[in-house]
Design a protein around this motif. Structure first.
Motif, PDB file in Angstrom:
ATOM      1  N   PHE A 287      47.808  21.477  55.503  1.00 55.33           N
ATOM      2  CA  PHE A 287      47.738  20.458  56.528  1.00 55.33           C
ATOM      3  C   PHE A 287      48.541  20.837  57.764  1.00 55.33           C
ATOM      4  O   PHE A 287      49.747  20.991  57.708  1.00 55.33           O
ATOM      5  CB  PHE A 287      48.248  19.134  55.983  1.00 55.33           C
ATOM      6  CG  PHE A 287      48.430  18.129  57.059  1.00 55.33           C
ATOM      7  CD1 PHE A 287      47.336  17.480  57.576  1.00 55.33           C
ATOM      8  CD2 PHE A 287      49.679  17.892  57.589  1.00 55.33           C
ATOM      9  CE1 PHE A 287      47.494  16.578  58.608  1.00 55.33           C
ATOM     10  CE2 PHE A 287      49.832  16.993  58.618  1.00 55.33           C
ATOM     11  CZ  PHE A 287      48.743  16.337  59.131  1.00 55.33           C
ATOM     12  N   ILE A 288      47.852  21.047  58.871  1.00 55.77           N
ATOM     13  CA  ILE A 288      48.565  21.154  60.140  1.00 55.77           C
ATOM     14  C   ILE A 288      47.981  20.088  61.044  1.00 55.77           C
ATOM     15  O   ILE A 288      47.007  19.461  60.698  1.00 55.77           O
ATOM     16  CB  ILE A 288      48.430  22.549  60.788  1.00 55.77           C
ATOM     17  CG1 ILE A 288      46.942  22.895  60.876  1.00 55.77           C
ATOM     18  CG2 ILE A 288      49.204  23.594  60.014  1.00 55.77           C
ATOM     19  CD1 ILE A 288      46.641  23.907  61.924  1.00 55.77           C
ATOM     20  N   GLY A 289      48.566  19.903  62.198  1.00 57.28           N
ATOM     21  CA  GLY A 289      48.032  18.886  63.089  1.00 57.28           C
ATOM     22  C   GLY A 289      48.566  17.528  62.717  1.00 57.28           C
ATOM     23  O   GLY A 289      49.629  17.414  62.132  1.00 57.28           O
ATOM     24  N   VAL A 290      47.791  16.517  63.042  1.00 58.03           N
ATOM     25  CA  VAL A 290      48.287  15.153  62.984  1.00 58.03           C
ATOM     26  C   VAL A 290      47.392  14.329  62.075  1.00 58.03           C
ATOM     27  O   VAL A 290      46.189  14.539  62.041  1.00 58.03           O
ATOM     28  CB  VAL A 290      48.288  14.586  64.428  1.00 58.03           C
ATOM     29  CG1 VAL A 290      48.025  13.110  64.446  1.00 58.03           C
ATOM     30  CG2 VAL A 290      49.615  14.888  65.094  1.00 58.03           C
TER      31      VAL A 290
ATOM     32  N   VAL B 229      45.786   6.392  80.440  1.00 59.41           N
ATOM     33  CA  VAL B 229      46.289   7.696  79.979  1.00 59.41           C
ATOM     34  C   VAL B 229      45.182   8.462  79.277  1.00 59.41           C
ATOM     35  O   VAL B 229      44.246   7.869  78.740  1.00 59.41           O
ATOM     36  CB  VAL B 229      47.507   7.551  79.044  1.00 59.41           C
ATOM     37  CG1 VAL B 229      48.690   6.940  79.771  1.00 59.41           C
ATOM     38  CG2 VAL B 229      47.147   6.745  77.809  1.00 59.41           C
ATOM     39  N   ASP B 230      45.291   9.778  79.282  1.00 58.79           N
ATOM     40  CA  ASP B 230      44.268  10.654  78.706  1.00 58.79           C
ATOM     41  C   ASP B 230      44.715  11.175  77.341  1.00 58.79           C
ATOM     42  O   ASP B 230      45.834  11.683  77.198  1.00 58.79           O
ATOM     43  CB  ASP B 230      44.059  11.877  79.609  1.00 58.79           C
ATOM     44  CG  ASP B 230      43.296  11.539  80.866  1.00 58.79           C
ATOM     45  OD1 ASP B 230      43.095  10.344  81.153  1.00 58.79           O
ATOM     46  OD2 ASP B 230      42.891  12.498  81.566  1.00 58.79           O
ATOM     47  N   THR B 231      43.831  11.108  76.368  1.00 59.91           N
ATOM     48  CA  THR B 231      44.107  11.658  75.038  1.00 59.91           C
ATOM     49  C   THR B 231      42.813  12.243  74.470  1.00 59.91           C
ATOM     50  O   THR B 231      41.730  12.015  75.007  1.00 59.91           O
ATOM     51  CB  THR B 231      44.596  10.565  74.066  1.00 59.91           C
ATOM     52  OG1 THR B 231      43.582   9.553  73.970  1.00 59.91           O
ATOM     53  CG2 THR B 231      45.893   9.927  74.530  1.00 59.91           C
ATOM     54  N   ALA B 232      42.945  12.983  73.377  1.00 62.36           N
ATOM     55  CA  ALA B 232      41.766  13.516  72.682  1.00 62.36           C
ATOM     56  C   ALA B 232      41.863  13.141  71.205  1.00 62.36           C
ATOM     57  O   ALA B 232      42.958  13.101  70.635  1.00 62.36           O
ATOM     58  CB  ALA B 232      41.690  15.040  72.826  1.00 62.36           C
ATOM     59  N   ILE B 233      40.728  12.892  70.610  1.00 64.31           N
ATOM     60  CA  ILE B 233      40.716  12.465  69.205  1.00 64.31           C
ATOM     61  C   ILE B 233      41.482  13.486  68.356  1.00 64.31           C
ATOM     62  O   ILE B 233      41.415  14.696  68.615  1.00 64.31           O
ATOM     63  CB  ILE B 233      39.251  12.278  68.734  1.00 64.31           C
ATOM     64  CG1 ILE B 233      39.188  11.385  67.508  1.00 64.31           C
ATOM     65  CG2 ILE B 233      38.560  13.612  68.492  1.00 64.31           C
ATOM     66  CD1 ILE B 233      39.383   9.914  67.799  1.00 64.31           C
ATOM     67  N   SER B 234      42.197  13.037  67.326  1.00 61.89           N
ATOM     68  CA  SER B 234      43.182  13.898  66.652  1.00 61.89           C
ATOM     69  C   SER B 234      42.616  15.197  66.111  1.00 61.89           C
ATOM     70  O   SER B 234      43.283  16.222  66.135  1.00 61.89           O
ATOM     71  CB  SER B 234      43.886  13.137  65.532  1.00 61.89           C
ATOM     72  OG  SER B 234      42.966  12.736  64.544  1.00 61.89           O
TER      73      SER B 234
END
Ligand SMILES: [Co+2]
Ligand SMILES: [Co+2]
Lengths: 477, 477
Positions: A287-290, B229-234
């Motif tokens: 598992f890496i990332g969120v 605000v800007d984000t990207a899906i995890s």
């Protein structure tokens, strides 16, 4: 307003425990100790947790020798360890004199800061270890395991802090092993502790980074008055591990909060572990990332992989989703324990049993003990029907007293048994190794003379092994 | 205090541009558009930046058809694009009527929000595009490229915001492509903009996550009043990409700031891209995790990989460190440009030249143009000696007027040239494709009929290819 913020470096313990399955050999840490010692940390976590187990089980390394080595190589640093209260570093409760002996020996061998926690937040399970630490004159850090449930309110945690203060702790740790601590509760709880315990009470915040939000939580905790925060050097950070030390330093720039960390040394520490890490790739967490799903399931990543492998062994790998949904129910039945070693394993395994065999058709011995109070008190009452089932299963009665009060003095017996083992060196340290890991200790004592094993592999070794395996495969065909 | 915070989802443009080298095929986005459309985003960035180039260069896909598809599949969403001002999506300045035509056609095909920026923050290079957007009635977002240098003070950025407001923008974007924006400046600049431009001016914050601190920066920007605000899906976030959308949502819980995002839909979007991502593994950025060295070097990750491959081509891969140290010097000589397309490439390549051939012994044409003002004004004066060298090299004089003012009307000529190409379909859209990518457009026009290519590979395809290559290798031996 300018305020100094202190930092605990986790790379030598929780960092590699979380990311590399606790497999890092001492020799891979030795060369960088001098930089760590000079970098300006408040403390260096380097012992306890799962490292003791891993040393004797996988690395043929004496954990006490590891501690003494750190003591020598980090002369200017506070050495810090994680201690599971009355469980010490093992998986059962120990009688009080064993606890005393362990703390004495740890202090004697160089430990400075004892972070003491109990998986159920049952303060009675911390008491003896905390008293022992205070008697040695070392730093006793009382710990609150953070978790979420209808009963785990901010006020509840603040009250627990107050009780830890009454117990005489030198600092209070808010410990978030599953990365569930969001910024607002981080702020509110730290603020609440400072108000309840006084500004002088040191507050130490430990978070993992799994859910991706906890660096913000550290920022908010600092704004609320946290004195010390835990991070790991960037090259062994993130995922199931911790927020990067360098990111913390940069985050604070211009805010009025300062650390005394030396960025040039941090760079060297980072480069060292960037070089080491790939050699342990086979132990690396997949598992890496969120993963923000944890907020809903409240299940730490490590617990999910345990349950996955249990299911796979039963040929039921496809039933993970059911188990994930069962965990919160098991948690409610058992009084909403925080999910941390060993309660996470106990709850997780029972959830697997429930899914495979029907709810509470079969109980694990550990789950029965949990239901019967043999791990301590839970925040909520436990389900009376399942307590009844546990009584039948375990053939013992529920208790309300402190679990260790059921135990008779055991040191002499432990010493006698250890003495009978091949390779036992006569020290109390060896008795403690046997006491905590009676299954593993005999093998370790008998092979100790061969010296530590380093389980890491260079790229060349990996390639060579692959080639050999390929050749063998062809030979068989 | 409760306040609503809006969110722009980046996964359909900057997300895969930053993490998968802009290679994602439209067909891999189509199935999830309905969930994205219903999830509650303020806007969906899905076009512009490098996607246009990638469509015609790698994917044999008509970018205008991509835009129309998104328009159809995201009927309730604001579609958003990134536009490089007078450069449009190409790499030179275009004459004003070409800019007008591009904006008109983009609006006509469905674009709603135009984020317009200039690599040098030269506001004259934004003016025409912004006016064109306003004429179409669409949303004109003026952009400040965030960077750090002795001259890039918070006040400087606030002043630039004021000038963008005077230009009539509907919102102001603070754009941090290199993840250099720390929490305190994020707070101060957003606060400053709100104070200077009024609370009603929408402030939109775009950050990447490379350095690990920018989710905290978003928190601080929100506290200072940022609206969007800007984000990207995890599942397509972090590393050189962006902060995870879900982490933003969770971070705000209990703070009084709320988003209107639907967590169940976010989960589906996450699962979709978690499934797609591994098939593009060969395009994936090697860099994951956190890199705080960027704060010192100020060099975005993408720029480092460019320089690495340039050095490797010259057999000088070992000289990267010298180049990294040369970059800040080149930046100072050229008036401290922000490092963003195309200035990052221009500065980076000149730094490579300087190291390999001696400082300014050889100039690239683009660097000479930069020194002579042909990309616009820089925040600081450029080095007179190197300007002189650039004059000699380029055989042209420095300019101080707006670069596009040097250009003669060019639309008719562009149309004539495009018309001569095999496969040209007669539309203004095709003329624009030719105008921006004169080298690539001819090939694309001639193969367009074969339809889009999907460059992703399933695990089976990867295994099959490997087996074939192995077989071929053995055949040759
Ligand atoms: Co931990
Ligand atoms: Co971007």
């Amino acid at each position: 307003m300018t305020r100094h913020v202190d930092v605990t470096e986790l790379v030598l313990r929780d960092g590699h425990q979380s990311i590399l399955a606790t497999r890092m050999a001492l020799e891979d840490m030795v060369p960088i100790c001098e930089e760590i010692d000079q970098a300006g940390y408040w403390s260096v976590e380097c012992w306890g947790g799962a490292t003791y187990d891993s040393c004797i089980r996988f690395l043929n390394e004496d954990p006490w020798e590891r501690l003494r080595t750190f003591r020598k190589l980090l002369p200017n640093s506070r050495l810090q360890m994680l201690l599971r209260g009355q469980n010490l570093l093992g998986y059962r409760h120990y009688e009080d004199t064993v606890v005393d002996r362990f703390v004495d020996k740890s202090a004697e061998n160089g430990m400075d800061v004892f972070r003491v926690f109990d998986a159920l937040n049952d303060i009675r399970n911390l008491k003896r270890a905390m008293e022992a630490v205070r008697r040695t004159g070392k730093h006793a850090e009382g710990t609150i395991c953070y978790t979420t449930s209808p009963l785990h309110t901010n006020d509840h945690f603040v009250e627990m802090a107050k009780r830890l203060q009454d117990m005489g702790c030198d600092s209070i740790c808010l410990k978030d092993m599953a990365a569930l601590l969001k910024p607002q509760p981080a702020y509110d709880i730290v603020k609440g502790i400072k108000e309840a315990c006084g500004d002088d009470m040191l507050v130490h915040v430990h978070v993992h980074s799994t859910t991706g939000v906890t660096l913000v939580s550290l920022m908010k905790a600092i704004e609320a008055g946290a004195d010390i925060v835990d991070t790991a050097i960037s090259s062994l950070s993130l995922g199931p591990g911790h927020n990067p030390t360098e990111a913390l330093v940069e985050m604070l720039e211009g805010t009025g909060y300062t650390t005394s960390l030396d960025k040039e040394r941090l760079k060297k520490i980072k480069q060292h572990f960037a070089k080491i890490r790939p050699r342990y790739a086979e132990f690396e967490s997949k598992f890496i990332g969120v993963e923000t799903d944890i907020f809903d399931s409240q299940i730490p990543g490590g617990m999910i992989s345990n349950m996955e492998s249990q299911l796979a062994q039963q040929g039921a790998a496809d039933r993970l989703q059911e188990v994930l949904e069962e965990v919160p129910r098991v948690r409610e039945v058992s009084g909403f324990p925080p999910l941390v070693t060993p309660s996470s394993q106990i709850v997780g395994t029972q959830a697997v049993f429930n899914v495979l065999m029907g709810p509470y058709k079969a109980l694990t011995g550990e789950f029965a003990d949990l239901m019967l109070g043999y791990y301590g008190e839970t925040i909520a009452p436990r389900d009376p029907k399942i307590i009844e089932a546990a009584e039948k299963h375990a053939k013992k009665s529920p208790i309300t007293k402190r679990p260790a009060d059921c135990l008779k003095p055991e040191w002499d017996e432990l010493r006698d048994k250890a003495s009978a083992l091949d390779g036992f060196d006569g020290t109390d340290e060896d008795v403690l190794t046997y006491a905590m890991f009676p299954q593993v200790a005999p093998g370790f004592f008998s092979t100790r003379g061969e010296g530590p094993k380093n389980l890491s592999k260079t790229a060349e070794q990996v390639a060579e092994e692959k080639a050999k395996a390929e050749a063998a495969r062809k030979g068989i065909k």
